[in-house]
Design a protein around this motif. Structure first.
Motif, mmCIF file in Angstrom:
data_model
loop_
_atom_site.group_PDB
_atom_site.id
_atom_site.type_symbol
_atom_site.label_atom_id
_atom_site.label_comp_id
_atom_site.label_asym_id
_atom_site.label_seq_id
_atom_site.Cartn_x
_atom_site.Cartn_y
_atom_site.Cartn_z
ATOM 1 N N SER A 23 40.466 48.582 49.149
ATOM 2 C CA SER A 23 40.286 47.980 47.823
ATOM 3 C C SER A 23 40.760 46.534 47.784
ATOM 4 O O SER A 23 40.216 45.710 47.041
ATOM 5 C CB SER A 23 41.036 48.790 46.765
ATOM 6 O OG SER A 23 42.438 48.688 46.961
ATOM 7 N N GLY A 24 41.810 46.210 48.561
ATOM 8 C CA GLY A 24 42.346 44.851 48.550
ATOM 9 C C GLY A 24 43.182 44.530 47.327
ATOM 10 O O GLY A 24 43.489 43.360 47.077
ATOM 11 N N LEU A 25 43.564 45.539 46.558
ATOM 12 C CA LEU A 25 44.281 45.291 45.312
ATOM 13 C C LEU A 25 45.653 44.651 45.520
ATOM 14 O O LEU A 25 46.240 44.119 44.578
ATOM 15 C CB LEU A 25 44.424 46.600 44.522
ATOM 16 C CG LEU A 25 43.123 47.139 43.910
ATOM 17 C CD1 LEU A 25 43.340 48.510 43.305
ATOM 18 C CD2 LEU A 25 42.583 46.168 42.865
ATOM 19 N N ALA A 26 46.149 44.694 46.739
ATOM 20 C CA ALA A 26 47.441 44.058 47.019
ATOM 21 C C ALA A 26 47.293 42.568 47.346
ATOM 22 O O ALA A 26 48.297 41.867 47.500
ATOM 23 C CB ALA A 26 48.128 44.778 48.183
ATOM 24 N N ASP A 27 46.074 42.092 47.445
ATOM 25 C CA ASP A 27 45.815 40.700 47.827
ATOM 26 C C ASP A 27 45.683 39.838 46.573
ATOM 27 O O ASP A 27 44.756 40.031 45.778
ATOM 28 C CB ASP A 27 44.536 40.634 48.662
ATOM 29 C CG ASP A 27 44.324 39.266 49.306
ATOM 30 O OD1 ASP A 27 44.842 38.269 48.782
ATOM 31 O OD2 ASP A 27 43.637 39.216 50.336
ATOM 32 N N PRO A 28 46.577 38.889 46.367
ATOM 33 C CA PRO A 28 46.493 38.036 45.169
ATOM 34 C C PRO A 28 45.213 37.215 45.104
ATOM 35 O O PRO A 28 44.757 36.847 44.016
ATOM 36 C CB PRO A 28 47.731 37.132 45.283
ATOM 37 C CG PRO A 28 48.156 37.209 46.709
ATOM 38 C CD PRO A 28 47.751 38.559 47.201
ATOM 39 N N ARG A 29 44.617 36.910 46.258
ATOM 40 C CA ARG A 29 43.365 36.155 46.245
ATOM 41 C C ARG A 29 42.250 36.968 45.604
ATOM 42 O O ARG A 29 41.387 36.413 44.899
ATOM 43 C CB ARG A 29 42.977 35.754 47.674
ATOM 44 C CG ARG A 29 43.903 34.719 48.307
ATOM 45 C CD ARG A 29 43.620 34.528 49.780
ATOM 46 N NE ARG A 29 43.872 35.761 50.537
ATOM 47 C CZ ARG A 29 43.722 35.888 51.844
ATOM 48 N NH1 ARG A 29 43.293 34.856 52.555
ATOM 49 N NH2 ARG A 29 43.981 37.036 52.445
ATOM 50 N N LEU A 30 42.262 38.283 45.846
ATOM 51 C CA LEU A 30 41.269 39.151 45.202
ATOM 52 C C LEU A 30 41.411 39.077 43.682
ATOM 53 O O LEU A 30 40.415 38.960 42.960
ATOM 54 C CB LEU A 30 41.441 40.592 45.673
ATOM 55 C CG LEU A 30 40.514 41.602 44.984
ATOM 56 C CD1 LEU A 30 39.134 41.553 45.615
ATOM 57 C CD2 LEU A 30 41.065 43.004 45.041
ATOM 58 N N TRP A 31 42.642 39.124 43.210
ATOM 59 C CA TRP A 31 42.885 39.089 41.770
ATOM 60 C C TRP A 31 42.429 37.763 41.165
ATOM 61 O O TRP A 31 41.803 37.752 40.098
ATOM 62 C CB TRP A 31 44.369 39.335 41.484
ATOM 63 C CG TRP A 31 44.753 40.773 41.650
ATOM 64 C CD1 TRP A 31 45.087 41.405 42.806
ATOM 65 C CD2 TRP A 31 44.808 41.760 40.619
ATOM 66 N NE1 TRP A 31 45.361 42.731 42.573
ATOM 67 C CE2 TRP A 31 45.199 42.975 41.238
ATOM 68 C CE3 TRP A 31 44.580 41.743 39.248
ATOM 69 C CZ2 TRP A 31 45.360 44.156 40.519
ATOM 70 C CZ3 TRP A 31 44.738 42.917 38.519
ATOM 71 C CH2 TRP A 31 45.117 44.105 39.150
ATOM 72 N N GLY A 32 42.742 36.670 41.831
ATOM 73 C CA GLY A 32 42.370 35.364 41.293
ATOM 74 C C GLY A 32 40.870 35.204 41.134
ATOM 75 O O GLY A 32 40.382 34.840 40.054
ATOM 76 N N TRP A 33 40.125 35.480 42.195
ATOM 77 C CA TRP A 33 38.672 35.331 42.135
ATOM 78 C C TRP A 33 38.031 36.379 41.220
ATOM 79 O O TRP A 33 37.035 36.091 40.538
ATOM 80 C CB TRP A 33 38.073 35.422 43.534
ATOM 81 C CG TRP A 33 38.370 34.233 44.391
ATOM 82 C CD1 TRP A 33 39.116 34.185 45.526
ATOM 83 C CD2 TRP A 33 37.914 32.888 44.178
ATOM 84 N NE1 TRP A 33 39.176 32.916 46.033
ATOM 85 C CE2 TRP A 33 38.448 32.091 45.226
ATOM 86 C CE3 TRP A 33 37.123 32.279 43.209
ATOM 87 C CZ2 TRP A 33 38.203 30.727 45.330
ATOM 88 C CZ3 TRP A 33 36.881 30.907 43.310
ATOM 89 C CH2 TRP A 33 37.414 30.156 44.351
ATOM 90 N N SER A 34 38.603 37.582 41.184
ATOM 91 C CA SER A 34 38.045 38.638 40.329
ATOM 92 C C SER A 34 38.247 38.321 38.852
ATOM 93 O O SER A 34 37.377 38.612 38.025
ATOM 94 C CB SER A 34 38.687 39.988 40.670
ATOM 95 O OG SER A 34 38.404 40.368 41.998
ATOM 96 N N VAL A 35 39.399 37.742 38.516
ATOM 97 C CA VAL A 35 39.612 37.320 37.131
ATOM 98 C C VAL A 35 38.606 36.230 36.753
ATOM 99 O O VAL A 35 38.074 36.214 35.639
ATOM 100 C CB VAL A 35 41.062 36.828 36.928
ATOM 101 C CG1 VAL A 35 41.212 36.123 35.578
ATOM 102 C CG2 VAL A 35 42.032 38.000 37.023
ATOM 103 N N MET A 36 38.341 35.321 37.697
ATOM 104 C CA MET A 36 37.313 34.309 37.462
ATOM 105 C C MET A 36 35.959 34.980 37.200
ATOM 106 O O MET A 36 35.216 34.578 36.295
ATOM 107 C CB MET A 36 37.202 33.375 38.664
ATOM 108 C CG MET A 36 36.111 32.323 38.542
ATOM 109 S SD MET A 36 36.031 31.263 40.027
ATOM 110 C CE MET A 36 34.511 30.358 39.705
#
Length: 290
Positions: A59-72
């Protein structure tokens, strides 16, 4: 498998087209575009959460980069839903859907600015053709009291730009996690953004009114099932084919508006719509084939 995947993309585009028409019905009944957008995304969130629960791996949910781009991506899809529905309420489903279909043009322009894509005379010519199509479709040179308002035109174009933002966010999030995780974050961000912005009274009362089946169908078809089908289908569908199949969305939305909502398009508007649909599709096909 390729045929089935293309069918998934086709169904997603069909469902997105129908969602515009359903939203038009809801707003004609007095529902706020922000409330309609919220429920489309919130119900979609339930589906992608279930998808993530069934397929939790990588899932990559631990990766802050995933969160940043996903919020975008979430900001993009929130803007896309909201501006699209505002455009419908200020004009027609057919015009709003066609203006939103201009999203690939915004993707190219942003790519030119970021130097991700090399501008060519052909691409600039296509962009000019789309702009001409927008002028003919919206008739901004002769705005009528019962026609598309300037706000409707601006909102329609902003819906396309917002979709381009979603595309970029999803693209850059993809290397860091699974599609289902990206969509969960994106739809959660959408819900958190739109809930306080909309009419809270309408939002809290919506599912207790006779309109609740339409809200549920809008969320299921317009976000839940369609996004899952589209993401899965793209894995095995050639980009050029997907670009052509995507034309089903504005065509379906336009037919819904004409048949169900009794909307009408005059000759120049039909010419403008055809110019936009054919040019954007051709531009997408040529780009994806390189």
């Amino acid at each position: 498998m390729a045929t089935l995947s293309t069918l998934f993309v086709l169904l997603a585009a069909l469902f997105w087209g129908l969602s515009g028409g359903i939203a038009g019905v809801l707003m004609a009944d007095g529902w706020n575009p922000l409330v309609v957008s919220f429920y489309r995304g919130a119900i979609g969130l339930v589906f992608v959460l279930a998808w993530l629960a069934l397929r939790p791996g990588r899932s990559g949910l631990a990766d802050p980069r995933l969160w940043g781009w996903s919020v975008m991506a979430g900001l993009g899809v929130a803007g896309n839903f909201t501006f699209y529905f505002v455009s419908i309420s200020e004009g027609s489903v057919a015009v709003a859907a066609t203006l939103m279909y201009c999203a690939p043009v915004f993707v190219f322009i942003v790519s030119f600015v970021l130097k991700l894509e090399r501008p060519t005379p052909l691409k600039w010519a296509a962009i000019v053709m789309v702009m001409l199509g927008i002028v003919l479709l919206t008739r901004i040179y002769d705005i009528q009291p019962d026609g598309v308002t300037p706000l409707g035109v601006i909102a329609g174009l902003l819906s396309g730009f917002s979709y381009a933002v979603f595309i970029f966010g999803f693209k850059y999030a993809a290397p860091h996690g699974s599609p289902q995780a990206i969509l969960v974050i994106a739809f959660a961000a959408l819900s958190l953004i739109l809930f306080p912005l909309g009419d809270t009274g309408q939002t809290l009362s919506a599912l207790g009114t006779p309109s609740w089946p339409l809200f549920v169908v809008l969320g299921v078809l317009g976000a839940g099932v369609s996004f899952i089908l589209y993401v899965i289908g793209l894995n095995y569908t050639a980009p050029a084919v997907a670009a052509i199949v995507a034309m089903v969305e504005p065509v379906t939305a336009s037919l819904f508006g004409i048949v169900v909502l009794d909307e009408r398009l005059v000759g120049t508007e039909l010419v403008g719509m055809g110019l936009i649909l054919l040019t954007v599709t051709a531009l997408s096909v040529v780009s994806s084939s390189r």
